[in-house]
Motif scaffolding. Structure first.
Motif, PDB file in Angstrom:
ATOM      1  N   SER A  74       0.849  -1.189   0.000  1.00 40.14           N
ATOM      2  CA  SER A  74       0.000   0.000   0.000  1.00 40.14           C
ATOM      3  C   SER A  74       0.885   1.239   0.000  1.00 40.14           C
ATOM      4  CB  SER A  74      -0.918   0.035   1.228  1.00 40.14           C
ATOM      5  OG  SER A  74      -1.872  -1.002   1.176  1.00 40.14           O
ATOM      6  N   ALA A  75       0.461   2.248  -0.737  1.00 40.91           N
ATOM      7  CA  ALA A  75       1.158   3.536  -0.745  1.00 40.91           C
ATOM      8  C   ALA A  75       0.117   4.643  -0.598  1.00 40.91           C
ATOM      9  CB  ALA A  75       1.953   3.725  -2.029  1.00 40.91           C
ATOM     10  N   VAL A  76       0.303   5.487   0.404  1.00 42.21           N
ATOM     11  CA  VAL A  76      -0.576   6.633   0.622  1.00 42.21           C
ATOM     12  C   VAL A  76       0.170   7.872   0.153  1.00 42.21           C
ATOM     13  CG1 VAL A  76      -1.873   7.971   2.306  1.00 42.21           C
ATOM     14  CG2 VAL A  76      -1.658   5.493   2.584  1.00 42.21           C
ATOM     15  N   LEU A  77      -0.339   8.480  -0.932  1.00 44.52           N
ATOM     16  CA  LEU A  77       0.297   9.638  -1.540  1.00 44.52           C
ATOM     17  C   LEU A  77      -0.468  10.909  -1.183  1.00 44.52           C
ATOM     18  CD1 LEU A  77       0.807   7.989  -5.046  1.00 44.52           C
ATOM     19  CD2 LEU A  77       2.457   8.091  -3.159  1.00 44.52           C
ATOM     20  N   ASP A  78       0.015  12.049  -1.656  1.00 45.75           N
ATOM     21  CA  ASP A  78      -0.634  13.324  -1.342  1.00 45.75           C
ATOM     22  C   ASP A  78      -2.098  13.342  -1.760  1.00 45.75           C
ATOM     23  OD1 ASP A  78       1.660  14.584  -0.241  1.00 45.75           O
ATOM     24  OD2 ASP A  78       2.436  14.917  -2.256  1.00 45.75           O
ATOM     25  N   PHE A  80      -3.584  10.476  -3.807  1.00 47.85           N
ATOM     26  CA  PHE A  80      -4.036   9.174  -4.284  1.00 47.85           C
ATOM     27  C   PHE A  80      -3.615   8.083  -3.300  1.00 47.85           C
ATOM     28  CE2 PHE A  80      -2.909  11.811  -7.979  1.00 47.85           C
ATOM     29  CZ  PHE A  80      -4.135  11.886  -8.633  1.00 47.85           C
ATOM     30  N   THR A  81      -4.221   6.896  -3.468  1.00 47.97           N
ATOM     31  CA  THR A  81      -3.847   5.726  -2.682  1.00 47.97           C
ATOM     32  C   THR A  81      -3.662   4.542  -3.619  1.00 47.97           C
ATOM     33  OG1 THR A  81      -5.148   6.518  -0.797  1.00 47.97           O
ATOM     34  CG2 THR A  81      -4.473   4.211  -0.769  1.00 47.97           C
ATOM     35  N   PHE A  82      -2.566   3.826  -3.422  1.00 46.58           N
ATOM     36  CA  PHE A  82      -2.243   2.673  -4.264  1.00 46.58           C
ATOM     37  C   PHE A  82      -2.248   1.400  -3.428  1.00 46.58           C
ATOM     38  CE2 PHE A  82       0.988  -0.409  -5.439  1.00 46.58           C
ATOM     39  CZ  PHE A  82       0.682  -0.676  -6.773  1.00 46.58           C
ATOM     40  N   HIS A  83      -2.781   0.304  -4.007  1.00 46.66           N
ATOM     41  CA  HIS A  83      -2.712  -1.012  -3.382  1.00 46.66           C
ATOM     42  C   HIS A  83      -2.307  -2.040  -4.437  1.00 46.66           C
ATOM     43  CE1 HIS A  83      -4.636   0.388   0.300  1.00 46.66           C
ATOM     44  NE2 HIS A  83      -5.567   0.956  -0.439  1.00 46.66           N
ATOM     45  N   GLY A  84      -1.547  -3.021  -4.009  1.00 52.41           N
ATOM     46  CA  GLY A  84      -1.168  -4.116  -4.903  1.00 52.41           C
ATOM     47  C   GLY A  84      -1.009  -5.406  -4.127  1.00 52.41           C
ATOM     48  N   SER A  85      -1.557  -6.493  -4.650  1.00 50.63           N
ATOM     49  CA  SER A  85      -1.441  -7.803  -4.007  1.00 50.63           C
ATOM     50  C   SER A  85      -1.129  -8.843  -5.070  1.00 50.63           C
ATOM     51  CB  SER A  85      -2.734  -8.189  -3.291  1.00 50.63           C
ATOM     52  OG  SER A  85      -3.041  -7.274  -2.261  1.00 50.63           O
ATOM     53  N   GLY A  86      -0.338  -9.850  -4.686  1.00 47.46           N
ATOM     54  CA  GLY A  86      -0.025 -10.871  -5.674  1.00 47.46           C
ATOM     55  C   GLY A  86       0.771 -12.016  -5.114  1.00 47.46           C
ATOM     56  N   VAL A  87       1.191 -12.891  -6.017  1.00 48.97           N
ATOM     57  CA  VAL A  87       1.985 -14.070  -5.664  1.00 48.97           C
ATOM     58  C   VAL A  87       3.118 -14.227  -6.669  1.00 48.97           C
ATOM     59  CG1 VAL A  87       0.058 -15.279  -4.584  1.00 48.97           C
ATOM     60  CG2 VAL A  87       0.492 -15.603  -7.016  1.00 48.97           C
ATOM     61  N   SER A  88       4.185 -14.883  -6.225  1.00 52.59           N
ATOM     62  CA  SER A  88       5.285 -15.210  -7.133  1.00 52.59           C
ATOM     63  C   SER A  88       5.825 -16.577  -6.782  1.00 52.59           C
ATOM     64  CB  SER A  88       6.408 -14.164  -7.042  1.00 52.59           C
ATOM     65  OG  SER A  88       6.959 -14.126  -5.741  1.00 52.59           O
ATOM     66  N   VAL A  89       6.331 -17.258  -7.789  1.00 54.23           N
ATOM     67  CA  VAL A  89       6.899 -18.595  -7.624  1.00 54.23           C
ATOM     68  C   VAL A  89       8.290 -18.611  -8.248  1.00 54.23           C
ATOM     69  CG1 VAL A  89       6.644 -21.052  -8.107  1.00 54.23           C
ATOM     70  CG2 VAL A  89       4.604 -19.638  -7.718  1.00 54.23           C
ATOM     71  N   ALA A 288       4.314   0.910   2.188  1.00 50.83           N
ATOM     72  CA  ALA A 288       4.549  -0.217   3.109  1.00 50.83           C
ATOM     73  C   ALA A 288       4.194  -1.508   2.398  1.00 50.83           C
ATOM     74  CB  ALA A 288       3.719  -0.048   4.370  1.00 50.83           C
ATOM     75  N   SER A 289       5.005  -2.540   2.640  1.00 54.50           N
ATOM     76  CA  SER A 289       4.779  -3.820   1.973  1.00 54.50           C
ATOM     77  C   SER A 289       5.104  -4.957   2.914  1.00 54.50           C
ATOM     78  CB  SER A 289       5.660  -3.912   0.718  1.00 54.50           C
ATOM     79  OG  SER A 289       5.445  -5.131   0.035  1.00 54.50           O
ATOM     80  N   ILE A 290       4.297  -6.019   2.826  1.00 48.51           N
ATOM     81  CA  ILE A 290       4.543  -7.244   3.589  1.00 48.51           C
ATOM     82  C   ILE A 290       4.621  -8.400   2.613  1.00 48.51           C
ATOM     83  CG2 ILE A 290       2.068  -7.535   4.021  1.00 48.51           C
ATOM     84  CD1 ILE A 290       2.851  -8.928   6.666  1.00 48.51           C
ATOM     85  N   GLN A 291       5.573  -9.288   2.826  1.00 48.23           N
ATOM     86  CA  GLN A 291       5.740 -10.476   1.990  1.00 48.23           C
ATOM     87  C   GLN A 291       5.860 -11.699   2.887  1.00 48.23           C
ATOM     88  OE1 GLN A 291       8.489 -10.770  -1.633  1.00 48.23           O
ATOM     89  NE2 GLN A 291       9.686 -11.860  -0.098  1.00 48.23           N
ATOM     90  N   ALA A 292       5.104 -12.734   2.561  1.00 49.89           N
ATOM     91  CA  ALA A 292       5.154 -13.985   3.318  1.00 49.89           C
ATOM     92  C   ALA A 292       5.359 -15.122   2.339  1.00 49.89           C
ATOM     93  CB  ALA A 292       3.873 -14.190   4.108  1.00 49.89           C
ATOM     94  N   GLY A 293       6.119 -16.144   2.749  1.00 47.27           N
ATOM     95  CA  GLY A 293       6.358 -17.232   1.821  1.00 47.27           C
ATOM     96  C   GLY A 293       6.967 -18.451   2.483  1.00 47.27           C
ATOM     97  N   PHE A 294       7.219 -19.446   1.650  1.00 53.30           N
ATOM     98  CA  PHE A 294       7.860 -20.678   2.115  1.00 53.30           C
ATOM     99  C   PHE A 294       8.599 -21.324   0.955  1.00 53.30           C
ATOM    100  CE2 PHE A 294       3.572 -21.730   0.762  1.00 53.30           C
ATOM    101  CZ  PHE A 294       3.746 -22.842  -0.011  1.00 53.30           C
TER     102      PHE A 294
END
Length: 294
Positions: A74-78, A80-89, A288-294
């Protein structure tokens, strides 16, 4: 056509997933790479930093293993607000496949632009990256960086609106070549990426222009300092094309820290400047970004 080596590896993955055997799963998801060397998920979902794409492959799987990550940003700008979610392998430290869904909320600015308060642009991104040569960790005695080539297919929503603001289309393909060098003795990572793209504001405002702008070469740079085994600090700089006649687009910059409490989790906090967006001047804010994986 899939080579015999890759076919056997893919069959091994399917066999482990189907069997559910813990020992086999632990061997497949071996998490053998050094902590933090897979980077985090950048804005389009590939392994890298917040804004820039690195040559590393997502996850902690070695050349005998697989890594899977999920992320939210998520990014909070002056304005606008941005969100992005996804997966990678990451497959055998050679191939990376990723998917990200982005949204860009215009808030009250949407009303001022005649779109309506809270009008949201969206985009889907499917990417693939392959490591060509080099190893960022194990080639410490060589000048050669790790080099990877990648492709990202992007499809933005709201096609009529994008056409109205002057975009040439609502989908496009980015091509990039990334080089990343880790200098362990100096606790420094350096990365540079050349990207061919038509994307306006990463693709959220369409691709090219009504005048038919062709691909433009853009650049991404990262410099990272490893403060400790689990904490890094860095800066990103990314150039962007300026295709739309109605509003100027500028380069993007970020300064960030990322914390890696384990190989299963990373947290990134950044200050960002994405340049002018939609006649609203420079857009600065917190990412801010959070990444979780295994």
């Amino acid at each position: 056509m899939i080579s015999g080596k890759w076919a056997s590896r893919l069959m091994a993955i399917l066999s482990v997933l189907a069997s559910g055997q813990t020992a086999q799963a632990e061997a497949l998801f071996d998490r053998g790479k050094l902590l933090a060397t897979g980077g985090v998920s950048q804005v389009e979902g590939a392994a890298g930093a917040g804004l820039s794409t690195w040559a590393v492959i997502s996850g902690y799987g070695t050349d005998r293993g697989v890594g899977i990550n999920a992320h939210h940003t998520s990014a909070v700008l002056d304005d606008f607000t941005f969100h992005g979610s996804g997966v990678s392998v990451g497959l055998f430290d050679r191939l990376e496949i990723s998917y990200t869904r982005q949204s860009f909320d215009t808030g009250k600015t949407g009303g001022a632009l005649g779109l309506g308060n809270g009008f949201t642009f969206s985009q889907d991104i499917v990417g693939a990256k392959v490591r060509l040569i080099g190893d960022a960790v194990y080639d410490q005695d060589r000048w050669l960086p790790q080099i990877a080539a990648g492709i990202q297919y992007k499809r933005a929503g709201k096609a009529p609106i994008l056409a109205a603001v002057g975009a040439g289309g609502n989908d496009g393909v980015d091509f990039y070549l990334a080089a990343t060098k880790l200098l362990l003795s100096q606790s420094v990572l350096l990365s540079a990426t050349a990207r061919m793209t038509k994307a306006n504001h990463f693709g959220l405002l369409g691709f090219g222009s009504a005048a038919g702008a062709d691909y433009r070469l853009q650049w991404e740079f990262s410099a990272v300092y490893l403060i400790s085994r689990r904490l890094v600090a860095g800066v990103d700089y990314r150039t962007k094309p300026d295709n739309l006649a109605f509003a100027r687009e500028g380069d993007a910059k970020a300064i960030y820290v990322a914390w890696f409490p384990s190989k299963h989790l990373s947290l990134t906090l950044a200050g960002v400047d994405l340049g002018p967006i939609a006649l609203q001047g420079r857009q600065q804010g917190v990412y801010a970004s959070i990444q979780a994986g295994f």
